[in-house]
Design a protein around this motif. Structure first.
Motif, PDB file in Angstrom:
ATOM      1  N   GLU A 137       0.787  -1.240   0.000  1.00  0.00           N
ATOM      2  CA  GLU A 137       0.000   0.000   0.000  1.00  0.00           C
ATOM      3  C   GLU A 137       0.817   1.288   0.000  1.00  0.00           C
ATOM      4  N   SER A 138       1.984   1.267   0.651  1.00  0.00           N
ATOM      5  CA  SER A 138       2.667   2.519   0.958  1.00  0.00           C
ATOM      6  C   SER A 138       3.162   3.303  -0.260  1.00  0.00           C
ATOM      7  N   CYS A 139       3.189   2.646  -1.414  1.00  0.00           N
ATOM      8  CA  CYS A 139       3.655   3.375  -2.597  1.00  0.00           C
ATOM      9  C   CYS A 139       2.503   4.028  -3.343  1.00  0.00           C
ATOM     10  N   GLY A 140       1.292   3.685  -2.957  1.00  0.00           N
ATOM     11  CA  GLY A 140       0.139   4.312  -3.583  1.00  0.00           C
ATOM     12  C   GLY A 140      -0.160   3.805  -4.981  1.00  0.00           C
ATOM     13  N   ALA A 141       0.475   2.709  -5.368  1.00  0.00           N
ATOM     14  CA  ALA A 141       0.281   2.216  -6.729  1.00  0.00           C
ATOM     15  C   ALA A 141      -1.172   1.860  -7.001  1.00  0.00           C
ATOM     16  N   HIS A 142      -1.811   1.272  -6.013  1.00  0.00           N
ATOM     17  CA  HIS A 142      -3.167   0.800  -6.219  1.00  0.00           C
ATOM     18  C   HIS A 142      -4.144   1.948  -6.439  1.00  0.00           C
ATOM     19  N   GLN A 143      -3.974   3.009  -5.689  1.00  0.00           N
ATOM     20  CA  GLN A 143      -4.848   4.161  -5.886  1.00  0.00           C
ATOM     21  C   GLN A 143      -4.535   4.918  -7.166  1.00  0.00           C
ATOM     22  N   LYS A 144      -3.240   5.196  -7.314  1.00  0.00           N
ATOM     23  CA  LYS A 144      -2.812   6.203  -8.274  1.00  0.00           C
ATOM     24  C   LYS A 144      -3.039   5.825  -9.731  1.00  0.00           C
ATOM     25  N   MET A 145      -2.904   4.574 -10.062  1.00  0.00           N
ATOM     26  CA  MET A 145      -3.033   4.218 -11.470  1.00  0.00           C
ATOM     27  C   MET A 145      -3.301   2.734 -11.633  1.00  0.00           C
ATOM     28  N   VAL A 146      -3.613   2.383 -12.842  1.00  0.00           N
ATOM     29  CA  VAL A 146      -3.942   1.015 -13.133  1.00  0.00           C
ATOM     30  C   VAL A 146      -2.686   0.149 -13.092  1.00  0.00           C
ATOM     31  N   PHE A 147      -1.571   0.782 -13.418  1.00  0.00           N
ATOM     32  CA  PHE A 147      -0.301   0.065 -13.514  1.00  0.00           C
ATOM     33  C   PHE A 147      -0.025  -0.767 -12.279  1.00  0.00           C
ATOM     34  N   GLN A 148       0.444  -1.977 -12.502  1.00  0.00           N
ATOM     35  CA  GLN A 148       0.740  -2.824 -11.355  1.00  0.00           C
ATOM     36  C   GLN A 148       2.117  -3.478 -11.416  1.00  0.00           C
ATOM     37  N   GLY A 149       2.249  -4.401 -12.364  1.00  0.00           N
ATOM     38  CA  GLY A 149       3.470  -5.203 -12.412  1.00  0.00           C
ATOM     39  C   GLY A 149       4.701  -4.363 -12.672  1.00  0.00           C
ATOM     40  N   ASP A 150       5.842  -4.955 -12.389  1.00  0.00           N
ATOM     41  CA  ASP A 150       7.077  -4.253 -12.634  1.00  0.00           C
ATOM     42  C   ASP A 150       8.117  -5.315 -12.944  1.00  0.00           C
ATOM     43  N   GLY A 151       8.872  -5.113 -14.014  1.00  0.00           N
ATOM     44  CA  GLY A 151       9.848  -6.114 -14.430  1.00  0.00           C
ATOM     45  C   GLY A 151      10.950  -6.258 -13.414  1.00  0.00           C
TER      46      GLY A 151
END
Lengths: 349, 349
Positions: free
Chosen positions: B335-349
């Motif tokens: 949660e702490s990076c805000g990825a889920h709220q901020k944008m659809v983007f999820q995965g990361d290579g």
DNA sequence: TAAGCTTGTGGGAGCGCTCCCAATTCTTGC
DNA sequence: GCAAGAATTGGGAGCGCTCCCACAAGCTTA
């Protein structure tokens, strides 16, 4: 200072023109060596960087100068609680001071209990053991008692009538904590306890009850929730206790406080305004957190030191009579109890 | 199963009607023992609960089967960081699996450095050492190199060209963390580094820089604050960085995150809404805290295991050529990076 | 001055294993 | 049926200390 590889007592003896026995006497600081001879031998030892072989010494003297610290599986999860590392530090330091080596035995799996313990008890490995006390039904301690290895236990053990141990006065410490809350003016005081299978958990609960009893406060069983000394345990215990709206809470370890405070925050409660907190341990973080934590200080490092000293005493002088050392505790008043805001009252007996 | 006190190989030999040598062969699982004889000897061993004396074995075989873990004074304050206990667990467990004993050497005072090290290097005590790496000018490591004891180091050491070590890919891990923040959309990204006298601290800073560089983001030196891997260090570093208003921050250890978050809260900032956070380590608490922590997972226990295995390899086969093992790291999105709220983007290579 | 101490020093025995080599037994092939 | 070899087994030597006892000095004391 070069480390010639395979020097022996005999070599040093030859080089300083004396016998092996004399060199041995010098190294072990035994009497009956004349000063000039002692000097001469010492010089050679320093020049060569000689150190006697420990395996040989162990074999001949039947002492290894190794002390084992046994951490049972049931406290493994607690290894992240700073309490254990702190205690370990105290133990390690005192071992060093007494020229002993500290061996660490961590039980990770159930298998270890069968495999590791026989290994530990092998002759020629450790002179004695320090065991962290655990809940009553821990196989480990009863096994220890059957062995012939000297040992001490941290914390009063449950079913070992004549074991030696070092502990802190958990009951009185908890009593101090709760009495302090009562003095400030709280009346609806809850507690998150330690595991009630351990004497530590039980004693701190007793102290809580005693303080309430002394002030004629009827205690509410719903305000007593059992924790497990872990951070997440503190968190869940706090969630369980909150519906019953305590105005203050005594939490049986500072590490559990960390989890509990998080639960309070998530429920919109501020410490100490909405709920006062007193912890137990006085870890290094406790003074740094915000609000700083009112807590019961226990002398963790000295406890470790005393454990080692007691064990060495037992090794030298036998395990009878059992040694029992109880350290005192101390109330450290900081912000989390709200004492400073709530009233003029400060000191506590 | 009773533990007759002073049994020796010779006793077992007599009781099973063979010679001392044969019993030794059975115990050490050497070939050239006929099956019936092996059985007979094993039976006697089990009945008597015999264990060979370790001091005698050490003396005769010139191996103690003890591995030393050396924790220098400069990482002592870090002992409350769960990282070290976790690593210790991995090391201890692997020692047990390989029938070795773990000896713990904690350097508390400066005096220890002079007194303890010679003791550690005594012949007949340890077969090898695992040393936690420290800053460049630590006396300890250079002393180790001069000795004749096999050793491995956790983390790439600074001035030891042909030392063996086990490390994680700090640079790439940090790079992953910061690239993730960039992907989410943050542009004003700060970092709280580790001590820049250590390779770990430096490498993680490099990774941070590399990610910014790759995305053509000019980096702002005011957003780089040196920490020290302690909780309070994280707190103060956060206070120092806040005036320059980062929208996200990469903190070089989860334990420092704890302190930093406290600083954020005191300044009325919420994570991740006001400031996004990515940590490093993935400690057990990291998934439990609220908000749960996005972090770089490093395999701490396997690292401990590999340290032991590497050391045993060196003991058996010599220290040349130096062994180097680098573990990969992994981005754990919470949660702490805000990825889920901020944008659809999820995965990361 | 001899007998009795005390203090200092040397060397043998032994701690309980491992390792090596010699001795014994068991195979196997011709 | 016997030599050559392999598989077992036994015992000596030694790892490097400590501990004990014997012995050599030096020092009293009568």
């Amino acid at each position: 200072m070069g480390l010639n590889p395979k020097l022996t007592l005999e070599d040093i003896a030859r080089m300083s023109g004396v016998s092996r026995s004399t060199v041995s006497r010098v190294i072990n600081q035994q009497p009956n060596v004349s000063e000039p001879v002692r000097q001469r031998v010492m010089d050679v030892i320093h020049q060569t960087g000689f150190h006697p072989n420990l395996a040989a010494r162990s074999l001949a003297s039947q002492r290894s100068y190794i002390i084992g610290l046994v951490i049972p599986r049931s406290v493994q999860n607690l290894f992240s609680d700073p309490y254990i590392p702190l205690l370990t530090q105290g133990i390690a330091q005192t071992c060093n001071q007494n020229n002993h080596t500290l061996a660490l035995f961590l039980f990770n799996t159930e298998e270890d209990e069968y495999k590791l313990l026989p290994r530990i008890r092998r002759p020629g490995l450790v002179d004695g053991l320090i065991a962290l006390s655990t809940h009553a039904d821990d196989e480990l301690l009863t096994q220890l008692r059957q062995g012939d290895i000297p040992y001490v236990i941290t914390g009063r053990p449950m079913n070992l009538p004549d074991a030696s141990y070092v502990d802190v006065d958990n009951l009185y410490g908890a009593f101090l904590a709760v009495r302090h809350l009562i003095h400030i003016g709280y009346r609806h005081i809850g507690t998150i306890t330690g595991p009630l299978k351990t004497t530590t958990g039980m004693d701190r609960l007793e102290g809580y009850k005693k303080a309430l009893f002394e002030s004629f406060i009827e205690y509410d069983p719903r305000l007593i929730v059992e924790g497990d000394f872990t951070q997440s345990g503190g968190y869940y215990a706090a969630l369980k206790i909150l519906p019953h709206q305590p105005d203050a809470i005594f939490i049986a370890s500072d590490y559990m406080v960390l989890g509990a405070i998080q639960a309070f925050q998530e429920n919109g409660l501020t410490v100490p305004d909405d709920i006062a907190v007193v912890g137990f341990d006085d870890l290094p973080i406790s003074s740094q957190m915000s609000p700083s934590l009112t807590t019961i200080r226990q002398p963790i490092r000295p406890l470790g030191a005393k454990l080692v000293e007691t064990l060495l005493d037992i090794i030298d002088n036998g395990s009878q009579p059992p040694r029992r050392v109880i350290f005192g505790t101390e109330l450290v008043i900081r912000e989390s109890c709200g004492a400073h805001q709530k009233m003029v009252f400060q000191g506590d007996g």
